[in-house]
Enzyme design. Structure first.
Site, PDB file in Angstrom:
ATOM      1  N   HIS A  46       0.822  -1.208   0.000  1.00  0.00           N
ATOM      2  CA  HIS A  46       0.000   0.000   0.000  1.00  0.00           C
ATOM      3  C   HIS A  46       0.860   1.263   0.000  1.00  0.00           C
ATOM      4  O   HIS A  46       0.560   2.230  -0.709  1.00  0.00           O
ATOM      5  CB  HIS A  46      -0.922  -0.006   1.229  1.00  0.00           C
ATOM      6  CG  HIS A  46      -1.653   1.277   1.427  1.00  0.00           C
ATOM      7  ND1 HIS A  46      -1.252   2.229   2.350  1.00  0.00           N
ATOM      8  CD2 HIS A  46      -2.757   1.787   0.820  1.00  0.00           C
ATOM      9  CE1 HIS A  46      -2.080   3.248   2.302  1.00  0.00           C
ATOM     10  NE2 HIS A  46      -2.997   3.016   1.398  1.00  0.00           N
ATOM     11  N   GLU A  49       2.238   1.911  -3.386  1.00  0.00           N
ATOM     12  CA  GLU A  49       1.205   2.496  -4.249  1.00  0.00           C
ATOM     13  C   GLU A  49       1.179   4.020  -4.103  1.00  0.00           C
ATOM     14  O   GLU A  49       1.062   4.749  -5.090  1.00  0.00           O
ATOM     15  CB  GLU A  49      -0.152   1.886  -3.872  1.00  0.00           C
ATOM     16  CG  GLU A  49      -1.353   2.539  -4.514  1.00  0.00           C
ATOM     17  CD  GLU A  49      -2.518   2.688  -3.541  1.00  0.00           C
ATOM     18  OE1 GLU A  49      -3.071   3.798  -3.461  1.00  0.00           O
ATOM     19  OE2 GLU A  49      -2.865   1.696  -2.883  1.00  0.00           O
ATOM     20  N   HIS A  50       1.320   4.510  -2.880  1.00  0.00           N
ATOM     21  CA  HIS A  50       1.384   5.962  -2.649  1.00  0.00           C
ATOM     22  C   HIS A  50       2.632   6.562  -3.293  1.00  0.00           C
ATOM     23  O   HIS A  50       2.574   7.615  -3.939  1.00  0.00           O
ATOM     24  CB  HIS A  50       1.418   6.249  -1.144  1.00  0.00           C
ATOM     25  CG  HIS A  50       0.068   6.282  -0.500  1.00  0.00           C
ATOM     26  ND1 HIS A  50      -0.464   7.428   0.052  1.00  0.00           N
ATOM     27  CD2 HIS A  50      -0.861   5.313  -0.315  1.00  0.00           C
ATOM     28  CE1 HIS A  50      -1.662   7.161   0.564  1.00  0.00           C
ATOM     29  NE2 HIS A  50      -1.919   5.876   0.354  1.00  0.00           N
ATOM     30  N   GLU A 126      -3.817   8.404   7.425  1.00  0.00           N
ATOM     31  CA  GLU A 126      -4.800   7.474   6.851  1.00  0.00           C
ATOM     32  C   GLU A 126      -5.132   6.367   7.849  1.00  0.00           C
ATOM     33  O   GLU A 126      -6.294   5.981   8.012  1.00  0.00           O
ATOM     34  CB  GLU A 126      -4.256   6.873   5.549  1.00  0.00           C
ATOM     35  CG  GLU A 126      -5.269   6.038   4.788  1.00  0.00           C
ATOM     36  CD  GLU A 126      -4.740   5.505   3.463  1.00  0.00           C
ATOM     37  OE1 GLU A 126      -5.507   4.803   2.782  1.00  0.00           O
ATOM     38  OE2 GLU A 126      -3.573   5.766   3.119  1.00  0.00           O
TER      39      GLU A 126
END
Length: 412
Positions: A46, A49-50, A126
């Protein structure tokens, strides 16, 4: 008509030409997600991905964003348990530009220290935001109850502790090891012809990365556990998890019909009984998660902690009646038509088609025509749903609860 092409290095390309639209959706699908992680690097898929949006050797983060904003396009990404997808949707005359930017991000992201630290803070926030939504985190708690220490039980976001350990080098090594040609599918849907495959092959068809044997995590086992967290919330959030079916299972359409009738719509048994008849909850639903080597049917609802016993009994009674009676001819017909309608409507979106084709190629390696899917839906019977219902909803289930009070008797 879907065109498939496999490059010399193993990268697969699927293209569906839709001449009646003016848009093109392009997705890079990589078969890497939290299931490929360890306790030490949980969350790296994840976070990566950022970081793919934070600058390349020729474009800064702002330039990547502006390159799509300036043409009215969209670019985004998401990470799941088993794959990661980077995608863009643009007007057809900007398809080549979108592909060029996506490939630049894929091959030339720099992961510089300054951007790394800023994005860590973004993901910390997040994670905190996620912690503030108990109706979300209860599903992660259920995954941990069901899959225990298997990576399918890991949270996709990772933790603040694992996130703090990521460096530019660990990201580059992960890309080198996991973003290999055999794991990549490039899916395109929209108003482009087959010559676009050559453009994709030129950019993605020759790269090579480590093909060293990687340890596999093994097949996940379904466990019966009860996990709870005390949290200062206004509601108690309850999840029940039952063993479901893997992706591509022959009975998957019977399961989709079954789930639709049980808790997939406003006319479903759970919605009508829990919300409409008893007024116990605002939100109640069920869904099925299908993975490569397993699956889970989840029932969720949230209610005041003082009504938790009644909610649980109502869900169990609904399941008991569902198993005993099966579905009616009317429910079967309505559910089938609802599924067909959703399928037809999704075909009007280039994004949906790109996603469907990319995921099917990545996870199944095959594509069904619309007629084949409709035929399989039509083959679902009351008997097939009845059998599946009684096979799935047994006493072998897991429970997850996030509640403002401790000591609920259903967890004993």
């Amino acid at each position: 008509m879907i065109k498939k092409y496999t490059c010399q290095n193993g990268v697969r390309i699927v293209l569906e030409k839709i001449p009646t639209v003016r848009s093109v959706a392009i997705g890079l699908w990589i078969k890497t997600g939290s299931i490929n992680e360890t306790p030490d690097n949980n969350g790296i898929s994840h976070f990566l991905e950022h970081m793919f949006f934070k600058g390349t050797t020729t474009r800064g983060a702002r330039e990547i964003a502006e390159s799509f904003d300036s043409i009215g396009g969209q670019v985004n990404a998401f990470t799941s348990k088993e794959y990661t997808c980077y995608y863009a949707k643009v007007l057809d005359n900007h398809a080549s530009m979108a592909l060029d930017v996506l490939s630049d991000m894929f091959f030339n992201s720099t992961f510089v220290e300054e951007e790394l630290q800023k994005e860590k803070n973004v993901v910390y926030e997040e994670i905190k935001m996620y912690e503030d939504t108990p109706d979300d985190i209860v599903h992660d708690l259920l995954s941990r109850a069901v899959y225990e220490n298997h990576p399918l039980g890991y949270p996709i976001l990772g933790t603040e502790e694992t996130l703090s350990t990521f460096t530019s080098e660990t990201l580059k090594q992960y890309v080198h090891d996991m973003y290999t040609p055999d794991k990549l599918v490039v899916s395109i849907a929209g108003n482009v012809d087959e010559s676009f495959i050559k453009e994709v092959e030129k950019l993605f068809g020759s790269y090579q990365r480590s093909d060293k044997a990687r340890e596999t995590t093994g097949r996940p086992s379904f466990h019966q556990n009860k996990l709870s967290r005390k949290k200062e919330t206004e509601q108690a959030h309850l999840c029940l998890g039952f063993e479901g079916l893997h992706i591509g299972h022959k009975d998957v359409y019977s399961l989709i019909v079954m789930n639709n009738v049980l808790g997939g719509s406003m006319s479903s048994r759970l919605f009508q009984e829990v919300r409409e008849q008893r007024g116990l909850a605002y939100s109640v639903y069920s869904y099925h998660s299908a993975y490569q080597d397993g699956g889970m049917v989840t029932i969720y609802s949230g209610t005041g902690a003082n009504q938790l016993d009644v909610l649980y009994e109502t869900i169990q009674n609904t399941l008991f009646q569902f198993k005993k009676e099966g579905i009616t001819a009317k429910e079967l017909k309505n559910s089938k038509e609802q599924l067909k309608g959703s399928l037809m409507l999704s075909l009007e979106s280039t994004n949906s088609r790109m996603s469907r084709n990319g995921k099917n190629e990545l996870m199944l390696g095959k594509h069904r025509s619309l007629d084949e899917i409709v035929e399989q839906i039509d083959q679902v019977t009351e008997e097939s749903v009845f059998t599946l219902t009684n096979n799935i909803f047994t006493d072998n289930f897991s429970t997850a609860l996030i509640s403002p009070i401790e000591g609920w008797k259903g967890l004993k």
